[in-house]
Write a protein that holds these residues in place. Sequence first.
Motif, PDB file in Angstrom:
ATOM      1  N   CYS A 295     -23.390   3.428  28.357  1.00 28.81           N
ATOM      2  CA  CYS A 295     -22.306   3.724  27.900  1.00 28.81           C
ATOM      3  C   CYS A 295     -21.062   3.280  29.118  1.00 28.81           C
ATOM      4  N   ALA A 296     -21.464   3.760  30.282  1.00 32.41           N
ATOM      5  CA  ALA A 296     -20.721   3.694  31.230  1.00 32.41           C
ATOM      6  C   ALA A 296     -20.350   2.222  31.602  1.00 32.41           C
ATOM      7  N   LEU A 297     -21.554   1.522  31.584  1.00 30.35           N
ATOM      8  CA  LEU A 297     -21.566  -0.075  31.908  1.00 30.35           C
ATOM      9  C   LEU A 297     -20.561  -0.592  30.861  1.00 30.35           C
ATOM     10  N   LEU A 298     -20.725  -0.198  29.822  1.00 29.32           N
ATOM     11  CA  LEU A 298     -19.802  -0.800  28.465  1.00 29.32           C
ATOM     12  C   LEU A 298     -18.402  -0.475  28.564  1.00 29.32           C
ATOM     13  N   GLY A 299     -17.956   0.426  29.378  1.00 34.55           N
ATOM     14  CA  GLY A 299     -16.637   1.088  29.451  1.00 34.55           C
ATOM     15  C   GLY A 299     -16.356   2.142  28.244  1.00 34.55           C
ATOM     16  N   LEU A 300     -17.643   2.666  27.604  1.00 30.84           N
ATOM     17  CA  LEU A 300     -17.480   3.556  26.492  1.00 30.84           C
ATOM     18  C   LEU A 300     -17.585   5.074  26.919  1.00 30.84           C
ATOM     19  N   SER A 301     -17.080   5.931  26.212  1.00 31.83           N
ATOM     20  CA  SER A 301     -17.456   7.431  26.464  1.00 31.83           C
ATOM     21  C   SER A 301     -19.107   7.671  25.774  1.00 31.83           C
ATOM     22  N   VAL A 302     -19.703   8.632  26.311  1.00 31.88           N
ATOM     23  CA  VAL A 302     -21.101   8.770  26.052  1.00 31.88           C
ATOM     24  C   VAL A 302     -21.016   9.196  24.597  1.00 31.88           C
ATOM     25  N   GLU A 303     -20.015  10.140  24.361  1.00 32.22           N
ATOM     26  CA  GLU A 303     -19.967  10.790  23.036  1.00 32.22           C
ATOM     27  C   GLU A 303     -19.091   9.786  22.246  1.00 32.22           C
ATOM     28  N   SER A 304     -19.157   9.837  20.748  1.00 31.08           N
ATOM     29  CA  SER A 304     -18.501   9.119  19.991  1.00 31.08           C
ATOM     30  C   SER A 304     -16.990   9.822  19.901  1.00 31.08           C
ATOM     31  N   PRO A 305     -16.035   9.048  19.915  1.00 32.78           N
ATOM     32  CA  PRO A 305     -14.581   9.571  19.762  1.00 32.78           C
ATOM     33  C   PRO A 305     -14.719  10.275  18.230  1.00 32.78           C
ATOM     34  N   LEU A 306     -15.043   9.747  17.203  1.00 37.02           N
ATOM     35  CA  LEU A 306     -15.097  10.210  15.915  1.00 37.02           C
ATOM     36  C   LEU A 306     -15.714  11.569  16.144  1.00 37.02           C
ATOM     37  N   SER A 307     -16.705  11.701  16.949  1.00 38.36           N
ATOM     38  CA  SER A 307     -17.499  13.169  16.754  1.00 38.36           C
ATOM     39  C   SER A 307     -16.619  14.120  17.518  1.00 38.36           C
ATOM     40  N   VAL A 308     -16.115  13.652  18.815  1.00 39.43           N
ATOM     41  CA  VAL A 308     -15.291  14.788  19.517  1.00 39.43           C
ATOM     42  C   VAL A 308     -14.048  14.910  18.811  1.00 39.43           C
ATOM     43  N   SER A 309     -13.733  14.130  17.967  1.00 40.76           N
ATOM     44  CA  SER A 309     -12.277  14.464  17.277  1.00 40.76           C
ATOM     45  C   SER A 309     -12.549  15.421  16.288  1.00 40.76           C
ATOM     46  N   PHE A 310     -13.648  15.240  15.290  1.00 39.72           N
ATOM     47  CA  PHE A 310     -14.250  15.753  14.245  1.00 39.72           C
ATOM     48  C   PHE A 310     -14.316  17.506  14.973  1.00 39.72           C
TER      49      PHE A 310
END
Length: 415
Positions: A295-310
Amino acid sequence: MMKILRIGFFHRVCVCVCVPASIMEQCACVERELEKVLHRFVMYGHQSEERLDELLRSVCEIRAQLVAFAGVQDADLSVLSQNMTQCCKNIKETVQMLASRHKDIHGSVSKVGKAIDRNFDAEISAVVAETVWDTAERQKYLSESIVEHLYRQGMLSVAEDLCQESGVVIDMSMKQPFLELNRILEALRMQDLRPALEWAVSNRQRLLELNSSLEFKLHRLYFISLLSGGIGNQMEALQYARHFQPFASQHQRDIQILMGSLVYLRHGIENSPYRSLLETNQWAEICNIFTRDACALLGLSVESPLSVSFASGCMALPVLMNIKQVIEQRQCSGVWTHKDELPIEIDLGKKCWYHSVFACPILRQQTSESNPPMKLICGHVISRDALNKLTNAGKLKCPYCPMEQNPSHAKQIYF
């Protein structure tokens, strides 16, 4: 009617997320009431079967007696009459008993509904902005977030169905990294390290820039899998140890431990001081490390933004509902007029800290997109509203230095 609690559902898609402790406690309360009902149902079923079997045996015995007396003249039917009377009495008592207990079960079922009402507030519109999903653009963002979450979870077919039903178009360049990531993760769950090793070798330079130890840990785990095969894999393990050479300086101690374990290979690693090398939790750990670094190489957060928001919403919602109740009880509804602003500060824990929140030291208010923090030439930071109010005749004197400067030289540092 039984009340069913659905935690997350959208377009026939159930989204799995991490639920905070407070929600888990409320679910546990409802689950306890549900377990009581299920226990009573089971006990009621067993008792009903036992009593009905007894009645069936009694009726069969009376039927046999009737058949026996049918061919006998001047038979004494008084005993048979008493047996039939007693059987009818038992049937009536059994029916009343089963009806009474069935009625008690209905009371237990209603308690489950009351437990749901007590632990979960069905009406949350009072703390939610009514126009939050009123535009097609916002609905598109929501659908895209759900699709991304499904791709992260490896639920590719469900994500495709959602795209078709919601009309969301996902570019293949966004889809491909998740396809590869889930393919490698699925192999790791099957304890197949080759796809992950191939990926790590092809991305070695980028992983080194992240100071990642993923490739070494993959080689280490493969070496351990050879050790678990016993003395027959000794030569293969020795040959594979050459892969540790590029990591000798950073992981010298770990490599020494791995090579030392070869001494006990004949007697079995599980019977040696190196038995900890065979711990099964290493496979779950390598999945987490791979997900984090990929995820770091793809420029993404490790956790899903939807999961964090929920998860954040689940923690904040009970607090907001309590605030709403207090406001209604004290009849001060004008205190909270804007639903896009929180009336109080809600601590979501360090896990949800992504950046600090700046409050203007002059006006004592939190900065926002319309009022961002501004850095002065002297290095002090104030809000844009404070900057405008302190500006006089095109000049600004810093309230802390005080250094006189041109307000147009101030730089926006956030948002």
